[in-house]
Design a protein around this motif. Sequence first.
Motif, PDB file in Angstrom:
ATOM      1  N   UNK A  60      12.003  33.822  -8.945  1.00 32.95           N
ATOM      2  CA  UNK A  60      12.459  32.559  -8.952  1.00 32.95           C
ATOM      3  C   UNK A  60      11.553  31.442  -8.286  1.00 32.95           C
ATOM      4  N   UNK A  61      11.192  31.752  -7.238  1.00 31.53           N
ATOM      5  CA  UNK A  61      10.418  30.835  -6.365  1.00 31.53           C
ATOM      6  C   UNK A  61       9.243  30.292  -7.239  1.00 31.53           C
ATOM      7  N   UNK A  62       8.432  31.365  -7.797  1.00 26.00           N
ATOM      8  CA  UNK A  62       7.308  31.192  -8.690  1.00 26.00           C
ATOM      9  C   UNK A  62       7.537  30.223  -9.697  1.00 26.00           C
ATOM     10  N   UNK A  63       8.518  30.540 -10.537  1.00 27.38           N
ATOM     11  CA  UNK A  63       9.127  29.702 -11.559  1.00 27.38           C
ATOM     12  C   UNK A  63       9.275  28.087 -11.171  1.00 27.38           C
ATOM     13  N   UNK A  64      10.120  28.109  -9.946  1.00 28.07           N
ATOM     14  CA  UNK A  64      10.328  26.708  -9.313  1.00 28.07           C
ATOM     15  C   UNK A  64       9.004  26.021  -8.899  1.00 28.07           C
ATOM     16  N   UNK A  65       7.936  26.847  -8.482  1.00 30.03           N
ATOM     17  CA  UNK A  65       6.765  26.164  -8.064  1.00 30.03           C
ATOM     18  C   UNK A  65       5.859  25.750  -9.418  1.00 30.03           C
ATOM     19  N   UNK A  66       6.140  26.616 -10.374  1.00 35.33           N
ATOM     20  CA  UNK A  66       5.455  25.942 -11.629  1.00 35.33           C
ATOM     21  C   UNK A  66       6.036  24.789 -12.196  1.00 35.33           C
ATOM     22  N   UNK A  68       7.780  22.622 -10.446  1.00 40.28           N
ATOM     23  CA  UNK A  68       7.147  21.518  -9.295  1.00 40.28           C
ATOM     24  C   UNK A  68       5.972  21.038  -9.719  1.00 40.28           C
ATOM     25  N   UNK A  69       4.937  21.850 -10.018  1.00 40.48           N
ATOM     26  CA  UNK A  69       3.677  21.486 -10.307  1.00 40.48           C
ATOM     27  C   UNK A  69       3.586  20.643 -11.615  1.00 40.48           C
ATOM     28  N   UNK A  70       4.555  21.119 -12.636  1.00 35.87           N
ATOM     29  CA  UNK A  70       4.394  20.229 -13.939  1.00 35.87           C
ATOM     30  C   UNK A  70       5.127  19.072 -13.719  1.00 35.87           C
ATOM     31  N   UNK A  71       6.141  18.860 -12.740  1.00 36.78           N
ATOM     32  CA  UNK A  71       6.640  17.636 -12.401  1.00 36.78           C
ATOM     33  C   UNK A  71       5.876  16.665 -11.626  1.00 36.78           C
ATOM     34  N   UNK A  72       5.026  17.173 -10.673  1.00 41.75           N
ATOM     35  CA  UNK A  72       4.110  16.358  -9.908  1.00 41.75           C
ATOM     36  C   UNK A  72       3.019  16.098 -10.723  1.00 41.75           C
ATOM     37  N   UNK A  73       2.550  16.803 -11.565  1.00 47.41           N
ATOM     38  CA  UNK A  73       1.755  16.196 -12.592  1.00 47.41           C
ATOM     39  C   UNK A  73       2.028  14.970 -13.555  1.00 47.41           C
ATOM     40  N   UNK A  74       3.208  15.314 -13.937  1.00 51.13           N
ATOM     41  CA  UNK A  74       3.858  14.156 -14.930  1.00 51.13           C
ATOM     42  C   UNK A  74       3.928  12.937 -13.951  1.00 51.13           C
ATOM     43  N   UNK A  75       4.550  12.978 -12.869  1.00 49.17           N
ATOM     44  CA  UNK A  75       4.665  11.895 -11.826  1.00 49.17           C
ATOM     45  C   UNK A  75       3.389  11.273 -11.466  1.00 49.17           C
TER      46      UNK A  75
END
Length: 165
Positions: A60-66, A68-75
């Motif tokens: 679950x943490x790995x999925x959330x990290x991924x 989050x990485x996508x969200x940061x990239x979009x931001x």
Amino acid sequence: MESDFLVKASDLVGEMKNSDPYPGAREAIDPAIEDLIADLSTREKRLDEQARQLDIRSRQVSEMEQELAVAISRLQESEENLSQTIEIARDASSGDIERLVGIYTNMKPKDAAVIFEQMPPGFSAGFLTQMDPSVAAGIVSNMSPNSAFAVSVHVAGRNMDVPSN
């Protein structure tokens, strides 16, 4: 490793209970050892369950990290787009101001002064600072004393808050 030992110990105890190759062997197994093996078996099951829960949480943490990485990239992409839009707007605004400065510079100082007196002092000060000083002086000299003073105060105070070091 510990699990293999427990399985073997448990099997051995089971075999000893179920088979009676030696009379009295069944009584030879200390009940404390049986309790210890049972306790260790229970503990092993509990640890296996905890390990399974940790694996689930880790996934679950790995999925959330991924995510989050996508969200940061979009931001970051949105931030870059916003910066480009702001730069385009600044360039357009700067171009508009330059054109107005050119228009006011080419007007008769008396006519420009009438317009500048209608503007807020800070706004007219912005135009005057971008003009040739002799043209700006002609406009200010044709303004009312109160308006000329207000504009002068704005021009003089524009950079007061800028750090000098």
